[in-house]
Design a protein around this motif. Structure first.
Motif, PDB file in Angstrom:
ATOM      1  N   ASP A   1      36.325   3.333 -21.432  1.00  0.00           N
ATOM      2  CA  ASP A   1      34.874   3.100 -21.460  1.00  0.00           C
ATOM      3  C   ASP A   1      34.567   1.629 -21.195  1.00  0.00           C
ATOM      4  N   LEU A   2      35.344   0.758 -21.799  1.00  0.00           N
ATOM      5  CA  LEU A   2      35.160  -0.682 -21.625  1.00  0.00           C
ATOM      6  C   LEU A   2      35.413  -1.096 -20.177  1.00  0.00           C
ATOM      7  N   ALA A   3      36.490  -0.574 -19.584  1.00  0.00           N
ATOM      8  CA  ALA A   3      36.810  -0.897 -18.189  1.00  0.00           C
ATOM      9  C   ALA A   3      35.670  -0.499 -17.262  1.00  0.00           C
ATOM     10  N   LYS A   4      35.091   0.659 -17.511  1.00  0.00           N
ATOM     11  CA  LYS A   4      33.994   1.141 -16.659  1.00  0.00           C
ATOM     12  C   LYS A   4      32.767   0.228 -16.749  1.00  0.00           C
ATOM     13  N   ALA A   5      32.565  -0.388 -17.908  1.00  0.00           N
ATOM     14  CA  ALA A   5      31.447  -1.332 -18.056  1.00  0.00           C
ATOM     15  C   ALA A   5      31.612  -2.524 -17.113  1.00  0.00           C
ATOM     16  N   HIS A   6      32.860  -2.955 -16.893  1.00  0.00           N
ATOM     17  CA  HIS A   6      33.103  -4.079 -15.972  1.00  0.00           C
ATOM     18  C   HIS A   6      32.741  -3.724 -14.540  1.00  0.00           C
ATOM     19  N   ILE A   7      33.009  -2.489 -14.139  1.00  0.00           N
ATOM     20  CA  ILE A   7      32.697  -2.067 -12.771  1.00  0.00           C
ATOM     21  C   ILE A   7      31.183  -2.076 -12.576  1.00  0.00           C
ATOM     22  N   ILE A   8      30.475  -1.546 -13.554  1.00  0.00           N
ATOM     23  CA  ILE A   8      29.013  -1.496 -13.470  1.00  0.00           C
ATOM     24  C   ILE A   8      28.425  -2.910 -13.434  1.00  0.00           C
ATOM     25  N   ALA A   9      28.953  -3.805 -14.285  1.00  0.00           N
ATOM     26  CA  ALA A   9      28.468  -5.194 -14.307  1.00  0.00           C
ATOM     27  C   ALA A   9      28.749  -5.886 -12.970  1.00  0.00           C
ATOM     28  N   LEU A  10      29.933  -5.659 -12.415  1.00  0.00           N
ATOM     29  CA  LEU A  10      30.284  -6.264 -11.129  1.00  0.00           C
ATOM     30  C   LEU A  10      29.366  -5.761 -10.021  1.00  0.00           C
ATOM     31  N   GLN A  11      29.126  -4.468  -9.987  1.00  0.00           N
ATOM     32  CA  GLN A  11      28.240  -3.914  -8.957  1.00  0.00           C
ATOM     33  C   GLN A  11      26.822  -4.454  -9.113  1.00  0.00           C
ATOM     34  N   ARG A  12      26.420  -4.704 -10.333  1.00  0.00           N
ATOM     35  CA  ARG A  12      25.084  -5.294 -10.581  1.00  0.00           C
ATOM     36  C   ARG A  12      24.976  -6.658  -9.903  1.00  0.00           C
ATOM     37  N   LEU A  13      26.044  -7.467 -10.021  1.00  0.00           N
ATOM     38  CA  LEU A  13      26.037  -8.787  -9.386  1.00  0.00           C
ATOM     39  C   LEU A  13      26.125  -8.681  -7.864  1.00  0.00           C
ATOM     40  N   LEU A  14      27.048  -7.851  -7.388  1.00  0.00           N
ATOM     41  CA  LEU A  14      27.241  -7.722  -5.931  1.00  0.00           C
ATOM     42  C   LEU A  14      25.983  -7.194  -5.245  1.00  0.00           C
ATOM     43  N   ASN A  15      25.249  -6.321  -5.935  1.00  0.00           N
ATOM     44  CA  ASN A  15      24.025  -5.738  -5.365  1.00  0.00           C
ATOM     45  C   ASN A  15      22.772  -6.556  -5.672  1.00  0.00           C
ATOM     46  N   LYS A  16      22.997  -7.748  -6.278  1.00  0.00           N
ATOM     47  CA  LYS A  16      21.886  -8.668  -6.610  1.00  0.00           C
ATOM     48  C   LYS A  16      20.839  -8.006  -7.514  1.00  0.00           C
ATOM     49  N   GLN A  17      21.310  -7.202  -8.465  1.00  0.00           N
ATOM     50  CA  GLN A  17      20.389  -6.521  -9.382  1.00  0.00           C
ATOM     51  C   GLN A  17      20.227  -7.276 -10.698  1.00  0.00           C
ATOM     52  N   ASN A  18      21.004  -8.354 -10.871  1.00  0.00           N
ATOM     53  CA  ASN A  18      20.878  -9.132 -12.110  1.00  0.00           C
ATOM     54  C   ASN A  18      19.510  -9.808 -12.160  1.00  0.00           C
ATOM     55  N   LYS A  19      18.974  -9.916 -13.350  1.00  0.00           N
ATOM     56  CA  LYS A  19      17.614 -10.455 -13.508  1.00  0.00           C
ATOM     57  C   LYS A  19      17.615 -11.943 -13.841  1.00  0.00           C
ATOM     58  N   GLN A  20      18.779 -12.453 -14.221  1.00  0.00           N
ATOM     59  CA  GLN A  20      18.953 -13.885 -14.471  1.00  0.00           C
ATOM     60  C   GLN A  20      20.328 -14.292 -13.954  1.00  0.00           C
ATOM     61  N   ASN A  21      20.521 -15.600 -13.746  1.00  0.00           N
ATOM     62  CA  ASN A  21      21.828 -16.084 -13.286  1.00  0.00           C
ATOM     63  C   ASN A  21      22.921 -15.823 -14.315  1.00  0.00           C
ATOM     64  N   PHE A  22      22.546 -15.858 -15.587  1.00  0.00           N
ATOM     65  CA  PHE A  22      23.501 -15.621 -16.672  1.00  0.00           C
ATOM     66  C   PHE A  22      22.959 -14.495 -17.542  1.00  0.00           C
ATOM     67  N   GLU A  23      23.734 -13.414 -17.653  1.00  0.00           N
ATOM     68  CA  GLU A  23      23.331 -12.288 -18.494  1.00  0.00           C
ATOM     69  C   GLU A  23      24.444 -11.967 -19.490  1.00  0.00           C
ATOM     70  N   LEU A  24      24.049 -11.410 -20.624  1.00  0.00           N
ATOM     71  CA  LEU A  24      24.998 -11.116 -21.698  1.00  0.00           C
ATOM     72  C   LEU A  24      24.728  -9.720 -22.239  1.00  0.00           C
ATOM     73  N   PHE A  25      25.809  -8.943 -22.401  1.00  0.00           N
ATOM     74  CA  PHE A  25      25.674  -7.577 -22.912  1.00  0.00           C
ATOM     75  C   PHE A  25      26.725  -7.300 -23.987  1.00  0.00           C
ATOM     76  N   ASN A  26      26.309  -6.577 -25.037  1.00  0.00           N
ATOM     77  CA  ASN A  26      27.247  -6.038 -26.022  1.00  0.00           C
ATOM     78  C   ASN A  26      27.899  -4.784 -25.458  1.00  0.00           C
ATOM     79  N   ILE A  27      29.231  -4.694 -25.582  1.00  0.00           N
ATOM     80  CA  ILE A  27      29.939  -3.495 -25.139  1.00  0.00           C
ATOM     81  C   ILE A  27      30.715  -2.931 -26.326  1.00  0.00           C
TER      82      ILE A  27
END
Length: 335
Positions: A238-264
């Motif tokens: 489950d944790l590994a899959k969170a990294h893929i989603i976070a990476l795709q968020r950055l690659l697809n420019k979907q992040n809302k701030q330059n620095f984001e933080l999430f609890n996993i």
């Protein structure tokens, strides 16, 4: 195909993330100094995915080696796991932890700046919150003084990344994990620390397997229901899959701030004795354990509020505690 660098990619969380990255169509290159991992993991990853990741045995404290790597590899994003992580050891060897965990991070960020690499995922920890005043913990929970040097390296690391994002227009996501456990369903990769395990579950499985004579439960006088420390245990897949989603968020420019933080995490706390009982139930193995003194740097209880990650990343932990402990036991038996 995007080429992703995974530092510490032969470690516990790193290896599971490499598998998920390859299964998602990424080209993966691993850097690992093998200080707490084994080169055999590379073959096990390859047997799971059918693709052998490029591998470089580099110590990230060596700036020249890092520079040479980036001069000879085009990288589209970095997932940074490589770090010392033993809480008790960090209190005894603080300078080693600052040199390794902070120095290597700075060198990586410098190379990102020089090579215009824009996507960075940082492996952080719930320990960066310090001892929480209120549970569960949200991303808005203020960080208190770190309870150990390891935790402090995560606090400082996050600050360095945030300041770098502001100064150089880097884009980064920090994932503050709670307690990763379990193993891949194939039992080909899992948590196999060198020497005596510092984490609870590998000590549990090694005790059940007869490698360790007895499991030490550190403290039964915490202000919790059964007196033992409470953590939020999340299955490593489950944790590994969170990294893929976070990476795709950055690659697809979907992040809302330059620095984001999430609890996993899972959003649920389990005590040490609950882990013992659930393991015994899931595996039909009786554990030999004893209560000993508290361990320096440990806190009574910490577990996540994962609402932000659930809603913003569209990610949610799916596997149960029993599934995680059973998979850890299958992995142990496979050794």
């Amino acid at each position: 195909m995007k080429r992703i660098l995974v530092t510490g990619g032969l470690g516990f969380i790193g290896s599971h993330t490499v598998v998920e990255l390859q299964n998602s169509g990424f080209d993966v290159v691993i850097i690992d100094n093998l200080s707490n991992s084994s080169i055999k993991v590379l073959d096990n990853i390859t047997s799971l995915t059918g693709i052998k990741p490029d591998f470089y045995q580099i110590d990230l404290r060596n700036k020249q080696d890092i520079t040479h790597f980036f001069n000879t590899n085009k990288i589209d994003g970095i997932i940074h796991f490589a770090a010392f992580k033993a809480v008790g050891e960090s209190v005894k060897k603080p300078l080693d932890y600052y040199e390794n965990n902070i120095g290597s991070l700075v060198y990586l960020l410098q190379e990102m700046q020089h090579k215009n690499i824009d996507n960075f995922i940082f492996s952080s920890s719930c320990m960066a919150y310090g001892t929480p005043e209120k549970l569960p913990i949200t991303e808005q929970t203020p960080s208190n003084k770190a309870a150990s040097t390891y935790a402090n390296t995560k606090q400082i690391g996050e600050e360095i990344i945030q300041e770098s994002c502001d100064a150089y227009d880097l884009h980064a996501i920090t994932l503050r994990y709670f307690n990763p456990i379990g193993a891949h369903k194939s039992a080909k990769i899992g948590e196999l620390p060198n020497g005596v395990p510092q984490n609870l579950v590998p000590f549990v499985t090694q005790t059940a397997a007869g490698i360790r004579e007895q499991l030490s439960v550190f403290g039964n006088d915490y202000p919790t229901e059964d007196g033992t420390a409470i953590r939020d245990y999340i299955h490593v897949v489950d944790l590994a899959k969170a990294h893929i989603i976070a990476l795709q968020r950055l690659l697809n420019k979907q992040n809302k701030q330059n620095f984001e933080l999430f609890n996993i995490g899972t959003g649920k706390g389990s005590s040490v004795l609950e882990i013992v009982k659930t393991f015994e139930k899931a595996t039909n193995q009786k554990l030999n354990y004893k209560i000993v003194d508290r361990r320096p740097g440990d806190i009574a209880a910490i577990y996540a509020d994962t609402t932000f990650a659930n809603e913003e990343l569209k990610w949610k932990a799916e596997k149960t505690l029993e599934e995680a402990l059973k998979s850890a036991w299958e992995w142990q038996k496979n050794q």
